[in-house]
Design a protein around this motif. Sequence first.
Motif, PDB file in Angstrom:
ATOM      1  N   ARG A 248       5.906  11.437   4.006  1.00 47.18           N
ATOM      2  CA  ARG A 248       4.939  10.686   5.272  1.00 47.18           C
ATOM      3  C   ARG A 248       3.797  11.581   5.532  1.00 47.18           C
ATOM      4  NH1 ARG A 248       9.908   9.449   7.852  1.00 47.18           N
ATOM      5  NH2 ARG A 248       9.048  10.620   9.742  1.00 47.18           N
ATOM      6  N   GLN A 249       3.907  12.806   5.757  1.00 48.60           N
ATOM      7  CA  GLN A 249       2.943  13.634   5.897  1.00 48.60           C
ATOM      8  C   GLN A 249       2.107  13.691   4.463  1.00 48.60           C
ATOM      9  OE1 GLN A 249       4.708  17.319   6.911  1.00 48.60           O
ATOM     10  NE2 GLN A 249       4.877  16.671   9.084  1.00 48.60           N
ATOM     11  N   ALA A 250       2.643  13.719   3.274  1.00 46.15           N
ATOM     12  CA  ALA A 250       1.699  13.766   2.190  1.00 46.15           C
ATOM     13  C   ALA A 250       0.892  12.170   2.114  1.00 46.15           C
ATOM     14  CB  ALA A 250       2.712  13.758   0.818  1.00 46.15           C
TER      15      ALA A 250
ATOM     16  N   THR B 269       0.832  -1.213   0.164  1.00 47.97           N
ATOM     17  CA  THR B 269      -0.143  -0.064   0.137  1.00 47.97           C
ATOM     18  C   THR B 269       0.777   1.160   0.114  1.00 47.97           C
ATOM     19  OG1 THR B 269      -1.733  -1.260   1.215  1.00 47.97           O
ATOM     20  CG2 THR B 269      -1.808   1.186   1.324  1.00 47.97           C
ATOM     21  N   ILE B 270       1.892   1.212   0.653  1.00 45.46           N
ATOM     22  CA  ILE B 270       3.001   2.393   0.774  1.00 45.46           C
ATOM     23  C   ILE B 270       3.511   2.533  -0.528  1.00 45.46           C
ATOM     24  CG2 ILE B 270       4.953   3.232   2.141  1.00 45.46           C
ATOM     25  CD1 ILE B 270       2.561   3.383   3.764  1.00 45.46           C
ATOM     26  N   ARG B 271       3.848   1.455  -0.940  1.00 45.38           N
ATOM     27  CA  ARG B 271       4.623   1.571  -2.411  1.00 45.38           C
ATOM     28  C   ARG B 271       3.793   2.115  -3.620  1.00 45.38           C
ATOM     29  NH1 ARG B 271       9.412  -2.402  -2.809  1.00 45.38           N
ATOM     30  NH2 ARG B 271       9.739  -3.011  -0.451  1.00 45.38           N
ATOM     31  N   ARG B 272       2.465   1.557  -3.457  1.00 43.90           N
ATOM     32  CA  ARG B 272       1.476   2.111  -4.433  1.00 43.90           C
ATOM     33  C   ARG B 272       1.212   3.567  -4.184  1.00 43.90           C
ATOM     34  NH1 ARG B 272      -1.241  -2.490  -3.060  1.00 43.90           N
ATOM     35  NH2 ARG B 272      -2.689  -1.567  -1.934  1.00 43.90           N
ATOM     36  N   ARG B 273       0.998   4.108  -2.965  1.00 41.48           N
ATOM     37  CA  ARG B 273       0.719   5.459  -2.688  1.00 41.48           C
ATOM     38  C   ARG B 273       1.933   6.438  -3.083  1.00 41.48           C
ATOM     39  NH1 ARG B 273      -2.580   4.753   2.945  1.00 41.48           N
ATOM     40  NH2 ARG B 273      -4.362   3.949   2.015  1.00 41.48           N
ATOM     41  N   LEU B 274       2.988   5.648  -2.877  1.00 45.91           N
ATOM     42  CA  LEU B 274       4.197   6.629  -3.330  1.00 45.91           C
ATOM     43  C   LEU B 274       4.269   6.878  -4.816  1.00 45.91           C
ATOM     44  CD1 LEU B 274       6.820   5.479  -0.866  1.00 45.91           C
ATOM     45  CD2 LEU B 274       6.148   7.628  -1.030  1.00 45.91           C
ATOM     46  N   LEU B 275       3.756   5.770  -5.588  1.00 47.12           N
ATOM     47  CA  LEU B 275       4.051   5.850  -6.926  1.00 47.12           C
ATOM     48  C   LEU B 275       2.765   6.712  -7.511  1.00 47.12           C
ATOM     49  CD1 LEU B 275       4.466   2.080  -7.857  1.00 47.12           C
ATOM     50  CD2 LEU B 275       6.207   4.258  -8.402  1.00 47.12           C
ATOM     51  N   ALA B 276       1.672   6.677  -6.719  1.00 49.30           N
ATOM     52  CA  ALA B 276       0.607   7.796  -7.121  1.00 49.30           C
ATOM     53  C   ALA B 276       0.778   9.065  -6.895  1.00 49.30           C
ATOM     54  CB  ALA B 276      -0.877   7.259  -6.527  1.00 49.30           C
ATOM     55  N   LEU B 277       1.593   9.436  -5.774  1.00 47.94           N
ATOM     56  CA  LEU B 277       2.154  10.717  -5.512  1.00 47.94           C
ATOM     57  C   LEU B 277       3.256  11.094  -6.362  1.00 47.94           C
ATOM     58  CD1 LEU B 277       1.540  10.740  -1.716  1.00 47.94           C
ATOM     59  CD2 LEU B 277       0.035  11.881  -3.106  1.00 47.94           C
ATOM     60  N   LYS B 278       3.853  10.354  -6.942  1.00 51.98           N
ATOM     61  CA  LYS B 278       5.307  10.471  -7.741  1.00 51.98           C
ATOM     62  C   LYS B 278       6.329  10.737  -6.760  1.00 51.98           C
ATOM     63  CE  LYS B 278       3.070  11.597 -12.240  1.00 51.98           C
ATOM     64  NZ  LYS B 278       1.677  11.113 -12.122  1.00 51.98           N
ATOM     65  N   ARG B 279       6.464  10.007  -5.657  1.00 53.20           N
ATOM     66  CA  ARG B 279       7.621  10.076  -4.789  1.00 53.20           C
ATOM     67  C   ARG B 279       8.049   8.988  -4.666  1.00 53.20           C
ATOM     68  NH1 ARG B 279       5.806  14.996  -0.584  1.00 53.20           N
ATOM     69  NH2 ARG B 279       4.605  16.064  -2.222  1.00 53.20           N
TER      70      ARG B 279
ATOM     71  N   ALA C  90      -4.272   9.619   2.180  1.00 50.17           N
ATOM     72  CA  ALA C  90      -5.049   8.540   2.826  1.00 50.17           C
ATOM     73  C   ALA C  90      -6.174   9.220   3.612  1.00 50.17           C
ATOM     74  CB  ALA C  90      -4.170   7.828   3.925  1.00 50.17           C
ATOM     75  N   VAL C  91      -6.095  10.260   4.207  1.00 52.40           N
ATOM     76  CA  VAL C  91      -7.420  10.888   4.968  1.00 52.40           C
ATOM     77  C   VAL C  91      -8.289  11.184   3.801  1.00 52.40           C
ATOM     78  CG1 VAL C  91      -7.943  12.686   6.400  1.00 52.40           C
ATOM     79  CG2 VAL C  91      -6.290  11.251   6.869  1.00 52.40           C
ATOM     80  N   SER C  92      -7.948  11.892   2.946  1.00 53.58           N
ATOM     81  CA  SER C  92      -8.803  12.575   1.839  1.00 53.58           C
ATOM     82  C   SER C  92      -9.376  11.398   1.089  1.00 53.58           C
ATOM     83  CB  SER C  92      -8.208  13.448   0.798  1.00 53.58           C
ATOM     84  OG  SER C  92      -7.235  12.974   0.094  1.00 53.58           O
ATOM     85  N   ASN C  93      -8.740  10.484   0.775  1.00 54.16           N
ATOM     86  CA  ASN C  93      -9.347   9.117   0.304  1.00 54.16           C
ATOM     87  C   ASN C  93     -10.350   8.548   0.951  1.00 54.16           C
ATOM     88  OD1 ASN C  93      -9.683   7.200  -1.639  1.00 54.16           O
ATOM     89  ND2 ASN C  93      -8.394   5.889  -0.707  1.00 54.16           N
ATOM     90  N   ARG C  94     -10.120   8.547   2.211  1.00 50.20           N
ATOM     91  CA  ARG C  94     -11.143   8.077   3.273  1.00 50.20           C
ATOM     92  C   ARG C  94     -12.372   8.793   3.136  1.00 50.20           C
ATOM     93  NH1 ARG C  94     -12.349   2.936   5.078  1.00 50.20           N
ATOM     94  NH2 ARG C  94     -12.135   3.061   7.471  1.00 50.20           N
ATOM     95  N   ARG C  95     -12.258  10.022   3.284  1.00 49.83           N
ATOM     96  CA  ARG C  95     -13.372  11.076   3.260  1.00 49.83           C
ATOM     97  C   ARG C  95     -13.933  10.726   1.947  1.00 49.83           C
ATOM     98  NH1 ARG C  95     -10.214  16.169   5.408  1.00 49.83           N
ATOM     99  NH2 ARG C  95     -10.145  15.702   7.576  1.00 49.83           N
ATOM    100  N   GLN C  96     -13.497  10.668   0.649  1.00 45.67           N
ATOM    101  CA  GLN C  96     -14.152  10.368  -0.445  1.00 45.67           C
ATOM    102  C   GLN C  96     -14.984   9.066  -0.385  1.00 45.67           C
ATOM    103  OE1 GLN C  96     -11.180  10.518  -3.548  1.00 45.67           O
ATOM    104  NE2 GLN C  96     -11.100  12.978  -3.200  1.00 45.67           N
TER     105      GLN C  96
END
Length: 88
Positions: free
Chosen positions: A61-63, A36-46, A68-74
Amino acid sequence: MTDKSIYRQPARPEDPDAEYLTVQETAWIMRCSVNTIRRRLLALKRGGTLGRRILVSRADRQALYAAAVSNRRQQVLKRPPEATPVHP
């Protein structure tokens, strides 16, 4: 041949507030899988490149957390409204 399963397991960091943490330590802090961390880093291009050790900075980590919080809200907003019972 080395056992690569350790790279897929979250690991407790020595200092959770360190400037840089590994993907495994970040996954332990955020209570999710390493993938999950690896996928999110790729999505954020980091993050690093393939085949290299990936270190996650405090800003990254803050990003990740904010995403994750904004995705959860959506996801909560996309839920269909619960059906209200019809009373005769």
